[in-house]
Design a protein around this motif. Structure first.
Motif, PDB file in Angstrom:
ATOM      1  N   ALA A  18     -60.921  98.985  16.873  1.00  0.00           N
ATOM      2  CA  ALA A  18     -60.713  97.543  16.799  1.00  0.00           C
ATOM      3  C   ALA A  18     -61.995  96.900  16.277  1.00  0.00           C
ATOM      4  CB  ALA A  18     -60.347  96.968  18.159  1.00  0.00           C
ATOM      5  N   LEU A  19     -61.849  95.831  15.525  1.00  0.00           N
ATOM      6  CA  LEU A  19     -62.986  95.120  14.949  1.00  0.00           C
ATOM      7  C   LEU A  19     -63.217  93.829  15.710  1.00  0.00           C
ATOM      8  CD1 LEU A  19     -65.084  94.672  12.654  1.00  0.00           C
ATOM      9  CD2 LEU A  19     -63.239  93.612  11.333  1.00  0.00           C
ATOM     10  N   ILE A  20     -64.476  93.549  16.026  1.00  0.00           N
ATOM     11  CA  ILE A  20     -64.860  92.293  16.671  1.00  0.00           C
ATOM     12  C   ILE A  20     -65.616  91.440  15.666  1.00  0.00           C
ATOM     13  CG2 ILE A  20     -66.377  91.242  18.397  1.00  0.00           C
ATOM     14  CD1 ILE A  20     -65.716  93.522  20.265  1.00  0.00           C
ATOM     15  N   ILE A  21     -65.161  90.215  15.474  1.00  0.00           N
ATOM     16  CA  ILE A  21     -65.879  89.239  14.653  1.00  0.00           C
ATOM     17  C   ILE A  21     -66.249  88.080  15.574  1.00  0.00           C
ATOM     18  CG2 ILE A  21     -65.710  87.600  12.744  1.00  0.00           C
ATOM     19  CD1 ILE A  21     -63.921  89.548  11.303  1.00  0.00           C
ATOM     20  N   ALA A  22     -67.524  87.978  15.888  1.00  0.00           N
ATOM     21  CA  ALA A  22     -68.002  86.990  16.850  1.00  0.00           C
ATOM     22  C   ALA A  22     -69.134  86.177  16.234  1.00  0.00           C
ATOM     23  CB  ALA A  22     -68.477  87.678  18.125  1.00  0.00           C
ATOM     24  N   VAL A 205     -65.878  98.152  16.612  1.00  0.00           N
ATOM     25  CA  VAL A 205     -66.846  97.936  15.523  1.00  0.00           C
ATOM     26  C   VAL A 205     -67.082  96.441  15.466  1.00  0.00           C
ATOM     27  CG1 VAL A 205     -67.308  98.154  13.064  1.00  0.00           C
ATOM     28  CG2 VAL A 205     -66.005  99.930  14.245  1.00  0.00           C
ATOM     29  N   ALA A 206     -68.348  96.013  15.495  1.00  0.00           N
ATOM     30  CA  ALA A 206     -68.660  94.582  15.577  1.00  0.00           C
ATOM     31  C   ALA A 206     -69.158  94.070  14.240  1.00  0.00           C
ATOM     32  CB  ALA A 206     -69.703  94.331  16.657  1.00  0.00           C
ATOM     33  N   GLY A 207     -68.818  92.820  13.975  1.00  0.00           N
ATOM     34  CA  GLY A 207     -69.313  92.119  12.808  1.00  0.00           C
ATOM     35  C   GLY A 207     -69.547  90.675  13.149  1.00  0.00           C
ATOM     36  N   ASP A 208     -70.559  90.047  12.563  1.00  0.00           N
ATOM     37  CA  ASP A 208     -70.792  88.608  12.826  1.00  0.00           C
ATOM     38  C   ASP A 208     -71.413  87.951  11.610  1.00  0.00           C
ATOM     39  OD1 ASP A 208     -73.450  89.485  12.942  1.00  0.00           O
ATOM     40  OD2 ASP A 208     -73.415  89.624  15.128  1.00  0.00           O
TER      41      ASP A 208
END
Length: 208
Positions: A18-22, A205-208
């Motif tokens: 899952a991808l996190i966009i914060a 997997v994180a992205g910001d």
């Protein structure tokens, strides 16, 4: 707990991601999530505590109906403003939306700025019993009448451990800590230290 462990193992074997966009407010999270979802075949799952309310579309800069129609969007505008949504409620709904996305061969993309929501998935969540309407009402009344700093001072007298972890101006967390202490007779810190709900059964997997 055994069932949860079996579920985690099953998903891990399938390599679910899952991808996190914060990020902060007005930082372009929704536009980025939409672009990634269109490119990678994703489902955008709301992780903003205000955007779950259907009556607050303009105030919260929620994606437009046209944007929501481009790719699947979940947990946007699903509650009336009069109904209180909790972290535990959102976590359960988000897990269901993530599973729906995986079953459809899509990438779950969690988009929002509510850190408590994200941590409920990545770190797990303490299981705290319902504190009761009387405790909730009292906490809100004290914040409204006296301010969060005064309620924080009250909390420091009865629950110094939890009070030391909170900023006196953080009205939401101070109110919650008071509510839990009044409603359960135990510190929120004590409840958080107990075994609770496990992290989501996937790799983030994180992205910001």
């Amino acid at each position: 707990m055994k069932q949860a462990e079996d579920q985690r193992n099953s998903v891990a074997e399938r390599g679910q991601v899952a991808l996190i966009i914060a990020g902060p407010t007005c930082s372009g999270k929704s536009a980025l999530a939409l672009g990634v979802a269109r490119k990678l075949g994703g489902t955008v799952i709301n992780a903003d505590s205000m955007q779950v309310y259907r009556d607050l579309r303009v105030l919260t800069a929620r994606p437009t109906p046209e944007e929501e129609a481009l790719v699947p969007h979940r947990l946007y505008g699903v509650l009336p403003a009069a109904e209180k949504g909790s972290v535990a409620w959102w976590r359960a709904q988000a897990l269901a939306a993530m599973e729906e996305a995986w079953q459809a061969g899509r990438l779950p993309i969690l988009c929002g700025g509510t850190g408590m929501y994200m941590r409920a998935l990545t770190d797990g969540l303490a299981e705290i019993p319902d504190c009761g309407e009387a405790a909730r009402t009292e906490a809100r009344r004290l914040v409204a009448e006296e301010g969060p700093e005064a309620l924080h001072a009250r909390l420091a007298d009865v629950d110094p451990d939890m009070a030391s972890r909170l900023r006196p101006v953080d009205s939401q967390r101070v109110s919650r800590a008071w509510e839990v202490w009044r409603g359960t007779g135990r510190s929120l810190a004590w409840w958080q230290a107990q075994p609770g709900l496990p992290p989501a059964p996937c790799r983030f997997v994180a992205g910001d």
